[in-house]
Design a protein around this motif. Sequence first.
Motif, PDB file in Angstrom:
ATOM      1  N   THR A  47     -25.628 -30.472 -32.191  1.00  0.00           N
ATOM      2  CA  THR A  47     -25.479 -30.716 -30.752  1.00  0.00           C
ATOM      3  C   THR A  47     -25.093 -32.171 -30.472  1.00  0.00           C
ATOM      4  O   THR A  47     -24.329 -32.435 -29.553  1.00  0.00           O
ATOM      5  CB  THR A  47     -26.752 -30.329 -29.972  1.00  0.00           C
ATOM      6  OG1 THR A  47     -27.880 -31.015 -30.514  1.00  0.00           O
ATOM      7  CG2 THR A  47     -26.996 -28.834 -30.043  1.00  0.00           C
ATOM      8  N   THR A  55     -20.034 -26.484 -31.184  1.00  0.00           N
ATOM      9  CA  THR A  55     -20.638 -25.165 -31.072  1.00  0.00           C
ATOM     10  C   THR A  55     -20.844 -24.632 -32.486  1.00  0.00           C
ATOM     11  O   THR A  55     -20.296 -25.172 -33.451  1.00  0.00           O
ATOM     12  CB  THR A  55     -19.725 -24.190 -30.303  1.00  0.00           C
ATOM     13  OG1 THR A  55     -18.527 -23.989 -31.073  1.00  0.00           O
ATOM     14  CG2 THR A  55     -19.377 -24.716 -28.913  1.00  0.00           C
ATOM     15  N   LYS A  69     -21.622 -32.569 -30.652  1.00  0.00           N
ATOM     16  CA  LYS A  69     -20.970 -31.797 -29.589  1.00  0.00           C
ATOM     17  C   LYS A  69     -20.131 -30.649 -30.153  1.00  0.00           C
ATOM     18  O   LYS A  69     -19.003 -30.403 -29.718  1.00  0.00           O
ATOM     19  CB  LYS A  69     -20.143 -32.700 -28.690  1.00  0.00           C
ATOM     20  CG  LYS A  69     -20.993 -33.719 -27.973  1.00  0.00           C
ATOM     21  CD  LYS A  69     -20.210 -34.566 -27.009  1.00  0.00           C
ATOM     22  CE  LYS A  69     -21.207 -35.388 -26.256  1.00  0.00           C
ATOM     23  NZ  LYS A  69     -20.966 -36.676 -25.944  1.00  0.00           N
TER      24      LYS A  69
END
Length: 83
Positions: free
Chosen positions: A28, A33, A31
């Motif tokens: 995370t 997925t 950044k």
Amino acid sequence: MKDPEFREEYARADDEFVLVEALIRARTAAKLTQEELANRLGTTQSAIARLEGGGVSPSFATLRRYAEATGTRLTVKLVPADN
């Protein structure tokens, strides 16, 4: 917690949770997925989900690749056991 076997299993589960939390935090922070990370690692989103869910015991090589893909560095340290 009085049962030594239970206490040992509990500590093992806690260590696994710490690893899973670190993996998710690294992804995370980068950044990414799960799908984007999977593409970087040449695997599937479901494999990343299993890894982050604690459903598999990853190899050192997998953890190293995961770290590199998230812009982090893998470190391992051995500490004295609490008896």
